[in-house]
Design a protein around this motif. Structure first.
Motif, PDB file in Angstrom:
ATOM      1  N   ASP A   9      44.826  44.724  37.866  1.00  0.00           N
ATOM      2  CA  ASP A   9      45.049  44.315  38.917  1.00  0.00           C
ATOM      3  C   ASP A   9      44.902  42.692  38.742  1.00  0.00           C
ATOM      4  N   MET A  10      45.479  41.712  38.534  1.00  0.00           N
ATOM      5  CA  MET A  10      45.178  40.250  38.368  1.00  0.00           C
ATOM      6  C   MET A  10      44.301  39.949  39.568  1.00  0.00           C
ATOM      7  N   ASP A 104      51.499  42.271  40.978  1.00  0.00           N
ATOM      8  CA  ASP A 104      50.197  42.088  40.052  1.00  0.00           C
ATOM      9  C   ASP A 104      49.224  43.091  39.465  1.00  0.00           C
ATOM     10  N   LYS A 158      35.962  42.552  39.991  1.00  0.00           N
ATOM     11  CA  LYS A 158      36.553  41.834  40.065  1.00  0.00           C
ATOM     12  C   LYS A 158      35.901  40.337  40.669  1.00  0.00           C
TER      13      LYS A 158
END
Ligand code: TTP
Ligand code: MG
Length: 356
Positions: A9-10, A104, A158
């Motif tokens: 996942d971007m 994404d 993240k």
């Protein structure tokens, strides 16, 4: 057999693309979304803007209040799509077992790539660095033995994270996970969970199957399983359904078979050239006609062997033409296309190979 699934996942995707394309925005609170002060909503915010509490789906107005120095940018979907395609090409260079979820994020099944030299984690890291080298963008990955755990894992560290969930840590992670972070638990379900005093994975874990099915119906079983690390590892892989086609529109309606077939032969040759350019072979041929009154008719056929040459394509197109064309109805357009394309792993042997 134990699967190894990666979810990639971007990080702050739209915002990161804007920062990459416009270096002045780097390191700044960038908010991508509808700029209309009264009606706009935030699509996403850079991590700098998130510090102010700005997040996706928030009204632009609220974002303005929370982050007055925020730089508001309109989304450029074409650009995001372009980068998304670039990323997909990188995935495909590792494995064809990919399931894209949105622009994404995607699941990759890398089970067959893991061996003594290459752990799942090292493969994930190498995909992430390749994305960075080719697009300049950072991403996060999660690795596990099924899909939803991989997705949870990618969200855990993240941005720029790489996180593994396996049997040794799965229950510990799920127990403390806020209930809203379980994939499939949206806002509505989350509310319902709160009413039942279910706030974490552990609270969910403590409910019995019958309690959960009584409350959530059919989804109860899936929630029960999700609290236990049980979920599907089957990817929905989109096999490429690309096709290559050529068509001609006549300047007047035509009904002469000889004339039309000459055009069809020509089109077959052109399709073949493009197919050979790509180094591909086809397994399906389709002929399309449009009659004078604008009705479209198509017929298609599987080929016996994969084909690529002009005469082979024309052979099928010729037969399809006679099936689809009504002798009495003139046509204004004829087209031929090939689909079910593959790259041959080795050259097909022909009779000549045996003669030599
Ligand atoms: P996400 O992956 O959910 O978010 P993100 O990439 O911006 O941030 P994160 O680092 O947390 O992954 O969504 C991907 C893109 O989809 C996001 O950049 C913008 C778009 N999007 C919307 O347009 N509306 C939304 O409500 C959400 C959640 C995303
Ligand atoms: Mg993202």
């Amino acid at each position: 057999m134990e699967r190894r699934i990666i979810h990639i996942d971007m990080d702050a995707f739209f915002a990161q693309v804007e920062q990459y394309d416009n270096p002045k925005l780097r390191g700044k609170p960038v908010i991508v979304g509808g700029r209309s002060f009264n009606r706009g909503v935030v699509a996403t915010a850079s991590y700098e803007a998130r510090k102010f509490g700005v997040h996706s789906a928030m009204p632009t107005k609220t974002a303005h209040k929370l982050c007055p120095e925020g730089i508001f940018v309109h989304p450029r979907f074409e650009r995001y799509k372009e980068i998304s395609n670039q990323i997909k090409e990188i995935f495909l260079s590792y494995t064809e077992e990919i399931e894209p979820l949105s622009l994404d994020e995607a699941y990759l099944d890398i089970t067959n790539l893991v061996d003594r030299q290459n752990s799942a984690r090292s493969i994930a890291l190498s995909i992430q660095s390749e994305i960075f080298e080719k697009t300049g963008l950072t991403s996060s990955s999660g690795i596990s033995y099924n899909k939803y755990l991989a997705k949870i894992a990618s969200g855990m560290n993240k941005p720029r994270g790489t996180t593994v969930i396996d049997y040794s840590n799965v229950l510990e992670i799920l127990h403390q996970l806020p209930i809203g972070k379980f994939p499939g638990v949206g806002k509505v379900t989350e509310e319902k969970m709160f009413e039942l005093d279910i706030k974490t994975g552990k609270d969910l874990y403590d409910k019995s199957m019958s309690e959960l099915t009584a409350i959530f119906g059919k989804r109860g079983a899936s929630l029960y399983n999700k609290a236990r690390g049980i979920g599907t590892n089957e990817l929905t892989v989109q096999r490429e359904r690309k096709s290559i086609g050529k068509e001609t529109t006549f300047n007047y309606d035509r009904n002469d078979d000889q004339e039309i077939l000459l055009v069809l032969e020509n089109l077959s040759e052109k399709v073949s050239e493009r197919l050979l350019d790509k180094g591909m072979v086809a397994n399906v041929v389709t002929v399309k006609i449009k009659t004078g009154d604008f009705e479209t008719h198509t017929r298609q056929m599987m080929t016996v062997d994969p084909i690529s040459s002009g005469p082979e394509i024309y052979h099928y197109a010729y037969n399809l033409y006679h099936e689809v064309k009504d002798q009495d109805v003139p046509i204004r357009l004829i087209g031929v296309s090939v689909s079910n394309l593959t790259k041959p792993l080795y050259r097909n042997l022909t009779i000549y190979d045996f003669i030599l």
